[in-house]
Design an enzyme around this catalytic site. Sequence first.
Site, PDB file in Angstrom:
ATOM      1  N   GLU A 141       0.846  -1.189   0.000  1.00 16.40           N
ATOM      2  CA  GLU A 141       0.000   0.000   0.000  1.00 16.40           C
ATOM      3  C   GLU A 141       0.885   1.244   0.000  1.00 16.40           C
ATOM      4  O   GLU A 141       1.841   1.323   0.770  1.00 16.40           O
ATOM      5  CB  GLU A 141      -0.862   0.058   1.253  1.00 16.40           C
ATOM      6  CG  GLU A 141      -1.836  -1.054   1.453  1.00 16.40           C
ATOM      7  CD  GLU A 141      -2.571  -0.896   2.784  1.00 16.40           C
ATOM      8  OE1 GLU A 141      -2.455   0.192   3.404  1.00 16.40           O
ATOM      9  OE2 GLU A 141      -3.223  -1.856   3.208  1.00 16.40           O
ATOM     10  N   HIS A 196      -3.704  -7.230  10.183  1.00 20.95           N
ATOM     11  CA  HIS A 196      -4.512  -8.203   9.446  1.00 20.95           C
ATOM     12  C   HIS A 196      -4.394  -9.604  10.036  1.00 20.95           C
ATOM     13  O   HIS A 196      -3.907 -10.523   9.389  1.00 20.95           O
ATOM     14  CB  HIS A 196      -4.067  -8.251   7.985  1.00 20.95           C
ATOM     15  CG  HIS A 196      -4.158  -6.954   7.258  1.00 20.95           C
ATOM     16  ND1 HIS A 196      -3.405  -6.674   6.141  1.00 20.95           N
ATOM     17  CD2 HIS A 196      -4.915  -5.849   7.481  1.00 20.95           C
ATOM     18  CE1 HIS A 196      -3.689  -5.457   5.698  1.00 20.95           C
ATOM     19  NE2 HIS A 196      -4.602  -4.939   6.500  1.00 20.95           N
ATOM     20  N   ASN A 230      -5.303  -6.847   1.257  1.00 20.88           N
ATOM     21  CA  ASN A 230      -6.076  -6.537   2.457  1.00 20.88           C
ATOM     22  C   ASN A 230      -7.246  -7.521   2.570  1.00 20.88           C
ATOM     23  O   ASN A 230      -7.916  -7.798   1.586  1.00 20.88           O
ATOM     24  CB  ASN A 230      -6.589  -5.110   2.392  1.00 20.88           C
ATOM     25  CG  ASN A 230      -5.476  -4.123   2.178  1.00 20.88           C
ATOM     26  OD1 ASN A 230      -4.876  -4.104   1.111  1.00 20.88           O
ATOM     27  ND2 ASN A 230      -5.177  -3.318   3.173  1.00 20.88           N
TER      28      ASN A 230
END
Length: 549
Positions: free
Chosen positions: A405, A490, A528
């Site tokens: 990201e 995550h 994600n």
Amino acid sequence: MRDHRSAATPDLTRRGFIAGAGTVLGVAALGDRAAADAPAARSGVAPAIAPIASGARVPVLVIGTGYGGAVAALRLAEAGIPVHMVEMGMAWDTPGPDGKVFCGTLQPDHRSYWLRTRTKAPLNYFIGFPIDRDIPRYTGVLDAEEFAGITVYQGRGVGGGSLVNGGMAVTPRRENFASVLPTVNAEEMYSVYYPRANAGLGVGAVDPAWFESTPWYQYARVGRKHAQRSGFPFVFVSDVYDWDYMEAEAAGTVPKSALAGEILYGNNHGKRSLQRTYLARAAATGRVAVTPLHKVTSVAPASGGGYTVLMEQLDTTGAVVATKALTADRVFFAAGSVGTSKLLVKLKATGALPRLNDEVGRGWGDNGNVMCGRANHMWDPTGTRQSTIPCAGIDNWAAGGAFAEVAPLPTGIETYASFYLSITANPHRARFTWNAAAGRVDLDWQTAWKQPSITMARSIFDKINSTEGTIYRTDLFGAYKIWGDHLTYHPLGGAVLDRATDNLGRLPGHPGLYVIDGSLIPGNTTVNPLVTITALAERNIAKLLPTDF
């Protein structure tokens, strides 16, 4: 100017929505005007708050209000089945003294952290100085749960992780899916359940023309330039933010959220959290109630059928103010990867659910998370104004095992820095175990296991630094520390599909018990994870409804 519609509106803006769910950008059109226009959807007020009474009997109890639990509650309610949800965190429906429900990222107060007296920011140094501060103990929105070797960041409140994540709603590339969920039919997922999840979540994408012109994404354009000059694919990714609202923020016609630095401790306006999508639609059925500030401590077979569920009612200091026992005919574990795994491991070890198998607690991973920053040249400023909602990434998964990201660093000053959260193909998996002496569940993750993630991330950033003549920042995670290898945003696994459960999340040996959250996914989603968690929950509940209900 476009009209700035509320969350989850179905109408397509002039931007449109990206159609192909089989690509990394795949999303579907949004759903249900009635849900979007409901008061809960507009305001973010937690739906149908109704504290459960001790001694109650419910047809279905859902433990947790994150992505998996919200899907289960909605689809069961649509099928006519009453559902009660319990949530350890708060409802987050009442403004504080400043008139806002959530506090800002740069001014954390008691609302920021779950039962801590000092903040524990993921990026906890700036220019070499520590930035954490003392705060009053409170049931805040972000939990920094510490295990040996890793800190796991999780959302606490009605809406779970949707309250505190960056909202990047990425569908894994089809060619990577076999490594994510090897026993799940990919064709079904990409033709039915990923589109359904994207629709339900209200996924959309930044207007490319606005992206090119706005100062709020200068940092991302710098990241794109550097990635492309080193030969890396730069991709736009979709998100669950209301992009029309963000453009209105930039125009100064609505209160700012993403453009006011809000992300880590909640977002007050434009983000399509579960409160404004799945949970709002569930509330609109009239069949779903939510009890916040209740922590489930035990689930065991009841003598008259179903399951006896014990829970503690908390106040906002974390103190237990009441204990309750109720009976549920069926129970869905949806407390997130860590919450569900810890609870199941405890219940097996203490004999409450003795027939759980030995796979419970295994297969936990960090989605390969690792962070870093790069120091850019003076002629490459990233901007004093930065939107906190990421909308792009560098995809080097096939060649180097990393998807990065291009993340904001919203300090309010020019930093000349590019910041990244990488997701990598880290092979290490940890196990939760019961520590009887301490009365807790431990995780055997080792910080050294992050080294493969660092190596994979370096496949991108070493080359960019070489091309640009730049260096890594060494002042963001401690003194002379380049890599943020101490955390994950995550968490995945711990009750893995087709290992700890059957192929639909049923817990063998205990009919009527189900797992329906990120603990089903074995440690990595390649991107994600929120869309994959939601899509898997949509798949499982769709198949369970005609057979088990």
